[in-house]
Scaffold this motif. Sequence first.
Motif, PDB file in Angstrom:
ATOM      1  N   ARG A  63      -5.652   9.672   3.039  1.00 41.49           N
ATOM      2  CA  ARG A  63      -4.804   8.667   2.395  1.00 41.49           C
ATOM      3  C   ARG A  63      -4.469   7.499   3.318  1.00 41.49           C
ATOM      4  O   ARG A  63      -3.731   6.606   2.936  1.00 41.49           O
ATOM      5  CB  ARG A  63      -3.519   9.325   1.925  1.00 41.49           C
ATOM      6  N   CYS A  64      -4.970   7.502   4.545  1.00 37.09           N
ATOM      7  CA  CYS A  64      -4.628   6.470   5.521  1.00 37.09           C
ATOM      8  C   CYS A  64      -5.249   5.127   5.130  1.00 37.09           C
ATOM      9  O   CYS A  64      -6.429   5.045   4.793  1.00 37.09           O
ATOM     10  CB  CYS A  64      -5.108   6.884   6.909  1.00 37.09           C
ATOM     11  N   ILE A  65      -4.444   4.061   5.193  1.00 33.65           N
ATOM     12  CA  ILE A  65      -4.923   2.716   4.881  1.00 33.65           C
ATOM     13  C   ILE A  65      -5.017   1.858   6.135  1.00 33.65           C
ATOM     14  O   ILE A  65      -5.196   0.648   6.043  1.00 33.65           O
ATOM     15  CB  ILE A  65      -4.025   2.035   3.832  1.00 33.65           C
ATOM     16  N   ALA A  66      -4.851   2.466   7.312  1.00 35.61           N
ATOM     17  CA  ALA A  66      -4.955   1.797   8.616  1.00 35.61           C
ATOM     18  C   ALA A  66      -3.947   0.668   8.758  1.00 35.61           C
ATOM     19  O   ALA A  66      -4.238  -0.369   9.325  1.00 35.61           O
ATOM     20  CB  ALA A  66      -6.381   1.294   8.840  1.00 35.61           C
ATOM     21  N   SER A  83      -9.563   0.052  13.333  1.00 35.59           N
ATOM     22  CA  SER A  83      -9.867  -0.301  11.941  1.00 35.59           C
ATOM     23  C   SER A  83     -10.823  -1.483  11.919  1.00 35.59           C
ATOM     24  O   SER A  83     -11.044  -2.152  12.930  1.00 35.59           O
ATOM     25  CB  SER A  83      -8.585  -0.644  11.183  1.00 35.59           C
ATOM     26  N   GLU A  84     -11.392  -1.714  10.748  1.00 29.77           N
ATOM     27  CA  GLU A  84     -12.272  -2.859  10.563  1.00 29.77           C
ATOM     28  C   GLU A  84     -11.990  -3.472   9.195  1.00 29.77           C
ATOM     29  O   GLU A  84     -11.471  -2.809   8.298  1.00 29.77           O
ATOM     30  CB  GLU A  84     -13.740  -2.442  10.680  1.00 29.77           C
ATOM     31  N   MET A  85     -12.317  -4.729   9.064  1.00 25.71           N
ATOM     32  CA  MET A  85     -12.138  -5.417   7.792  1.00 25.71           C
ATOM     33  C   MET A  85     -13.439  -5.296   6.992  1.00 25.71           C
ATOM     34  O   MET A  85     -14.512  -5.613   7.494  1.00 25.71           O
ATOM     35  CB  MET A  85     -11.800  -6.894   8.009  1.00 25.71           C
ATOM     36  N   VAL A  86     -13.330  -4.827   5.762  1.00 26.97           N
ATOM     37  CA  VAL A  86     -14.483  -4.710   4.874  1.00 26.97           C
ATOM     38  C   VAL A  86     -14.151  -5.383   3.557  1.00 26.97           C
ATOM     39  O   VAL A  86     -12.986  -5.529   3.191  1.00 26.97           O
ATOM     40  CB  VAL A  86     -14.885  -3.232   4.630  1.00 26.97           C
ATOM     41  N   GLU A  87     -15.180  -5.763   2.836  1.00 21.73           N
ATOM     42  CA  GLU A  87     -14.977  -6.405   1.545  1.00 21.73           C
ATOM     43  C   GLU A  87     -14.962  -5.340   0.454  1.00 21.73           C
ATOM     44  O   GLU A  87     -15.853  -4.493   0.385  1.00 21.73           O
ATOM     45  CB  GLU A  87     -16.086  -7.421   1.284  1.00 21.73           C
ATOM     46  N   ASP A  88     -13.937  -5.374  -0.382  1.00 25.48           N
ATOM     47  CA  ASP A  88     -13.818  -4.429  -1.482  1.00 25.48           C
ATOM     48  C   ASP A  88     -14.817  -4.823  -2.571  1.00 25.48           C
ATOM     49  O   ASP A  88     -14.786  -5.945  -3.073  1.00 25.48           O
ATOM     50  CB  ASP A  88     -12.386  -4.454  -2.024  1.00 25.48           C
ATOM     51  N   PRO A  89     -15.734  -3.929  -2.972  1.00 29.04           N
ATOM     52  CA  PRO A  89     -16.750  -4.301  -3.969  1.00 29.04           C
ATOM     53  C   PRO A  89     -16.164  -4.584  -5.348  1.00 29.04           C
ATOM     54  O   PRO A  89     -16.735  -5.342  -6.122  1.00 29.04           O
ATOM     55  CB  PRO A  89     -17.693  -3.097  -4.002  1.00 29.04           C
ATOM     56  N   GLU A  90     -15.020  -4.001  -5.677  1.00 31.85           N
ATOM     57  CA  GLU A  90     -14.431  -4.213  -7.008  1.00 31.85           C
ATOM     58  C   GLU A  90     -13.733  -5.560  -7.121  1.00 31.85           C
ATOM     59  O   GLU A  90     -13.898  -6.267  -8.101  1.00 31.85           O
ATOM     60  CB  GLU A  90     -13.439  -3.089  -7.306  1.00 31.85           C
ATOM     61  N   THR A  91     -12.942  -5.910  -6.104  1.00 36.11           N
ATOM     62  CA  THR A  91     -12.153  -7.137  -6.184  1.00 36.11           C
ATOM     63  C   THR A  91     -12.748  -8.285  -5.391  1.00 36.11           C
ATOM     64  O   THR A  91     -12.421  -9.438  -5.635  1.00 36.11           O
ATOM     65  CB  THR A  91     -10.715  -6.887  -5.670  1.00 36.11           C
ATOM     66  N   GLY A  92     -13.586  -7.982  -4.427  1.00 34.65           N
ATOM     67  CA  GLY A  92     -14.175  -9.020  -3.595  1.00 34.65           C
ATOM     68  C   GLY A  92     -13.256  -9.456  -2.465  1.00 34.65           C
ATOM     69  O   GLY A  92     -13.610 -10.353  -1.697  1.00 34.65           O
ATOM     70  N   LYS A  93     -12.080  -8.859  -2.334  1.00 33.02           N
ATOM     71  CA  LYS A  93     -11.137  -9.206  -1.269  1.00 33.02           C
ATOM     72  C   LYS A  93     -11.413  -8.338  -0.046  1.00 33.02           C
ATOM     73  O   LYS A  93     -11.934  -7.239  -0.153  1.00 33.02           O
ATOM     74  CB  LYS A  93      -9.696  -8.990  -1.730  1.00 33.02           C
ATOM     75  N   ARG A  97     -10.121  -0.925   6.792  1.00 36.25           N
ATOM     76  CA  ARG A  97     -10.672   0.407   6.608  1.00 36.25           C
ATOM     77  C   ARG A  97     -10.536   1.155   7.926  1.00 36.25           C
ATOM     78  O   ARG A  97     -10.799   0.614   8.990  1.00 36.25           O
ATOM     79  CB  ARG A  97     -12.136   0.343   6.206  1.00 36.25           C
ATOM     80  N   LEU A  98     -10.102   2.379   7.847  1.00 32.79           N
ATOM     81  CA  LEU A  98      -9.910   3.203   9.036  1.00 32.79           C
ATOM     82  C   LEU A  98     -11.251   3.625   9.602  1.00 32.79           C
ATOM     83  O   LEU A  98     -12.095   4.174   8.896  1.00 32.79           O
ATOM     84  CB  LEU A  98      -9.085   4.446   8.681  1.00 32.79           C
ATOM     85  N   VAL A  99     -11.446   3.342  10.888  1.00 34.93           N
ATOM     86  CA  VAL A  99     -12.665   3.754  11.568  1.00 34.93           C
ATOM     87  C   VAL A  99     -12.405   5.001  12.403  1.00 34.93           C
ATOM     88  O   VAL A  99     -13.142   5.985  12.328  1.00 34.93           O
ATOM     89  CB  VAL A  99     -13.221   2.624  12.471  1.00 34.93           C
ATOM     90  N   LYS A 100     -11.324   4.972  13.187  1.00 32.15           N
ATOM     91  CA  LYS A 100     -11.026   6.091  14.074  1.00 32.15           C
ATOM     92  C   LYS A 100      -9.518   6.237  14.234  1.00 32.15           C
ATOM     93  O   LYS A 100      -8.818   5.260  14.446  1.00 32.15           O
ATOM     94  CB  LYS A 100     -11.675   5.862  15.435  1.00 32.15           C
ATOM     95  N   TYR A 101      -9.024   7.453  14.097  1.00 32.55           N
ATOM     96  CA  TYR A 101      -7.607   7.772  14.270  1.00 32.55           C
ATOM     97  C   TYR A 101      -7.509   8.815  15.370  1.00 32.55           C
ATOM     98  O   TYR A 101      -7.806   9.986  15.158  1.00 32.55           O
ATOM     99  CB  TYR A 101      -7.034   8.318  12.957  1.00 32.55           C
ATOM    100  N   GLU A 102      -7.135   8.372  16.564  1.00 36.39           N
ATOM    101  CA  GLU A 102      -7.032   9.272  17.711  1.00 36.39           C
ATOM    102  C   GLU A 102      -5.587   9.645  17.958  1.00 36.39           C
ATOM    103  O   GLU A 102      -4.692   8.803  17.892  1.00 36.39           O
ATOM    104  CB  GLU A 102      -7.592   8.616  18.973  1.00 36.39           C
TER     105      GLU A 102
END
Length: 148
Positions: A63-66, A83-93, A97-102
């Motif tokens: 459930r983590c949203i970073a 975390s990294e920024m990715v484009e949401d395919p549904e909204t285009g925004k 996105r969580l990459v690593k949680y240490e």
Amino acid sequence: MVKYIKGLFRGIGSLLTGMKVTFVEYFTPKVTQQYPENRAELKMFDRFCGELTMPHDENGNNRCIACGLCQMACPNNTIRITSEMVEDPETGKKKKRLVKYEYDLGSCMFCHLCVNACPHDAIRFSTNFEHAVFTRSKLVKTLNKQQS
């Protein structure tokens, strides 16, 4: 002379109060657990903070949203979020996105501030209390990888 007598009786009263507490505690049942022998039936309390975990659903998602609130709330920087920024395919925004949680269990002081700061209940403390390892590097855990 009167002051001396009052002080003497106050001291005796204090001594009797302490002896009463000692006497009562001497006869209360003991709750000491014989740890290695009763490992199978040992149950920790639900409020016990043993180890930070990140629950996953049946698909392996968490459930983590970073957002980084747990990392900011941690007083001694035991949590590191990548975390990294990715484009949401549904909204285009763009969204995080969580990459690593240490999580560094070796420097955690189990204050519960990270769990309280999480707005999505993505992390919680488990009741696992056996953390003995030979090297400190094994205490650094990656929580967003689903444990098998």
